[in-house]
Design an enzyme around this catalytic site. Structure first.
Site, short mmCIF file in Angstrom:
data_model
loop_
_atom_site.label_atom_id
_atom_site.label_comp_id
_atom_site.label_asym_id
_atom_site.label_seq_id
_atom_site.Cartn_x
_atom_site.Cartn_y
_atom_site.Cartn_z
N SER A 141 0.87 -1.18 0.00
CA SER A 141 0.00 0.00 0.00
C SER A 141 0.90 1.23 0.00
CB SER A 141 -0.84 0.00 1.28
OG SER A 141 -1.39 1.28 1.52
N TYR A 154 -1.47 -0.04 10.31
CA TYR A 154 -1.72 -0.69 9.01
C TYR A 154 -0.51 -0.49 8.10
CZ TYR A 154 -3.73 -1.30 4.31
OH TYR A 154 -3.96 -1.68 3.02
N1 LIG Z 1 -8.86 -0.67 -0.80
C1 LIG Z 1 -7.77 0.10 -0.76
O1 LIG Z 1 -7.84 1.34 -0.87
C2 LIG Z 1 -6.43 -0.55 -0.61
C3 LIG Z 1 -5.29 0.25 -0.75
C4 LIG Z 1 -4.03 -0.33 -0.61
C5 LIG Z 1 -3.92 -1.69 -0.35
N2 LIG Z 1 -5.05 -2.44 -0.19
C6 LIG Z 1 -4.87 -3.87 0.08
O2 LIG Z 1 -5.47 -4.63 -0.96
C7 LIG Z 1 -5.96 -5.87 -0.44
C8 LIG Z 1 -7.43 -6.00 -0.76
O3 LIG Z 1 -8.09 -4.87 -0.22
P1 LIG Z 1 -9.64 -4.56 -0.47
O4 LIG Z 1 -9.84 -3.13 -0.17
O5 LIG Z 1 -10.07 -5.14 -1.75
O6 LIG Z 1 -10.25 -5.40 0.76
P2 LIG Z 1 -11.74 -5.80 1.12
O7 LIG Z 1 -12.71 -5.32 0.12
O8 LIG Z 1 -11.93 -5.44 2.55
O9 LIG Z 1 -11.62 -7.40 1.01
C9 LIG Z 1 -10.71 -8.07 1.81
C10 LIG Z 1 -10.63 -9.50 1.36
O10 LIG Z 1 -9.70 -10.17 2.24
C11 LIG Z 1 -10.33 -11.32 2.76
N3 LIG Z 1 -9.84 -11.57 4.11
C12 LIG Z 1 -9.80 -10.73 5.17
N4 LIG Z 1 -9.29 -11.35 6.24
C13 LIG Z 1 -8.98 -12.62 5.84
C14 LIG Z 1 -8.41 -13.75 6.48
N5 LIG Z 1 -8.04 -13.74 7.78
N6 LIG Z 1 -8.24 -14.88 5.76
C15 LIG Z 1 -8.61 -14.93 4.48
N7 LIG Z 1 -9.16 -13.92 3.79
C16 LIG Z 1 -9.34 -12.77 4.50
C17 LIG Z 1 -11.82 -11.06 2.70
O11 LIG Z 1 -12.48 -12.30 2.54
P3 LIG Z 1 -13.70 -12.82 3.46
O12 LIG Z 1 -14.16 -11.68 4.31
O13 LIG Z 1 -14.73 -13.24 2.45
O14 LIG Z 1 -13.10 -13.95 4.21
C18 LIG Z 1 -11.96 -10.20 1.44
O15 LIG Z 1 -12.13 -11.00 0.31
C19 LIG Z 1 -5.67 -5.84 1.05
O16 LIG Z 1 -4.45 -6.50 1.29
C20 LIG Z 1 -5.53 -4.36 1.36
O17 LIG Z 1 -4.74 -4.12 2.50
C21 LIG Z 1 -6.29 -1.91 -0.32
#
Ligand SMILES: NC(=O)c1ccc[n+]([C@@H]2O[C@H](COP(=O)([O-])OP(=O)(O)OC[C@H]3O[C@@H](n4cnc5c(N)ncnc54)[C@H](OP(=O)(O)O)[C@@H]3O)[C@@H](O)[C@H]2O)c1
Length: 250
Positions: A141, A154
């Site tokens: 990130s 985070y």
């Molecule tokens: N969104 C942003 O702005 C952003 C920016 C930078 C980086 N990121 C990174 O990108 C990745 C995806 O982010 P997102 O925003 O798409 O997240 P999100 O919409 O909150 O989805 C998170 C995903 O991770 C899974 N998850 C969470 N805890 C888990 C666990 N203990 N075991 C297995 N699966 C788990 C959830 O699956 P279930 O709940 O179905 O199990 C869900 O599919 C993350 O690593 C996040 O830190 C996001």
């Protein structure tokens, strides 16, 4: 294009992971997605089959090393090999001043974001080493690259992802295994859209942290992940691809 190539995307139930599943399905990969909740399987698979028929579901909590080991072992048994791992599962908790944060939130983020990614890398690499080929994309990130107030805990877990990616990329470079990461800016996922709808987040304010003054889309990130992961970029390893509307150029 790559009917026999298998990609495992952890946390493919929503957001960036789900869009990444679509990207690989469009490119004819066998796509394996995971969620902690079995009840999500039917609707998710039905939806993703609109983009390609080779999509499979496993229940997985990445904080449990035994589950990670067993899921990767069953995938390699069922599909013959694991070509690509996308270490997407991640959480962001306790967005406030460090002194006001909860230790338990930090522990959960360490378990999911750092240890979860490490377990998946460790157990996938065992199989990739045997095949003498493989590709891993981790998700960091901009908060892992720059000091970001109110996201310090985070951010520190996402800095660890940079370390895991770069060090492991060198360890496995000669074994024909590529290890890269993306570092997204703020992405307009379903979760963020909910926060915008409730007024918890003001979209225009969030967008202005990026020089483009826009938020990223899940497609922006999925395309970057696909670019790093696919077999056409064999000389690309240890790279952190910032997809952030110019944030880290500042
Ligand atoms: N969104 C942003 O702005 C952003 C920016 C930078 C980086 N990121 C990174 O990108 C990745 C995806 O982010 P997102 O925003 O798409 O997240 P999100 O919409 O909150 O989805 C998170 C995903 O991770 C899974 N998850 C969470 N805890 C888990 C666990 N203990 N075991 C297995 N699966 C788990 C959830 O699956 P279930 O709940 O179905 O199990 C869900 O599919 C993350 O690593 C996040 O830190 C996001």
């Amino acid at each position: 294009m790559n009917k026999e190539k298998n990609v495992l995307i952890t946390g493919g139930s929503q957001g960036i992971g789900k869009q990444t599943a679509i990207e690989f399905l469009k490119n004819k990969y066998n796509v394996i997605i995971t969620s902690r909740f079995e009840q999500k399987e039917k609707e998710l698979i039905e939806f993703l089959k609109l983009y390609g028929s080779n999509v499979y579901f496993y229940k997985l909590d990445v904080t449990d090393e035994n589950q990670v080991k067993n899921v990767i072992s069953s995938i390699t048994t069922k599909f013959g090999k694991l070509d690509i791992l996308i270490n997407n599962a991640g959480i962001s908790l306790s967005n406030g001043l460090l002194t006001e944060s909860n230790t338990s939130d930090f522990e959960k983020m360490i378990q999911t974001n750092i240890l979860g990614s490490y377990y998946c890398m460790k157990h996938a690499l065992v199989y990739m080493e045997k095949e003498k080929s493989g590709s891993i994309v981790n998700i960091s990130s901009i908060a892992g690259l720059r000091g970001m107030p109110y996201s310090v805990l985070y951010g520190s877990t996402k800095s660890a992802i940079i370390g895991l990616t770069k060090g492991a990329a060198i360890e496995y470079a000669e074994k024909n295994i590529k290890i890269n990461a993306v570092a997204p800016g703020i992405v307009k996922t379903e979760e963020l859209q909910k926060e915008i709808a409730t007024g918890e987040v003001i979209e225009s304010t969030a967008a202005t942290i990026h020089p483009t003054c826009t938020l990223g889309t899940t497609s922006d990130i999925a395309r970057g992940i696909y670019f790093l992961a696919n077999e056409n970029n064999e000389f690309l390893t240890g790279h952190i691809l910032n997809i952030d509307g110019g944030y880290t150029a500042q």
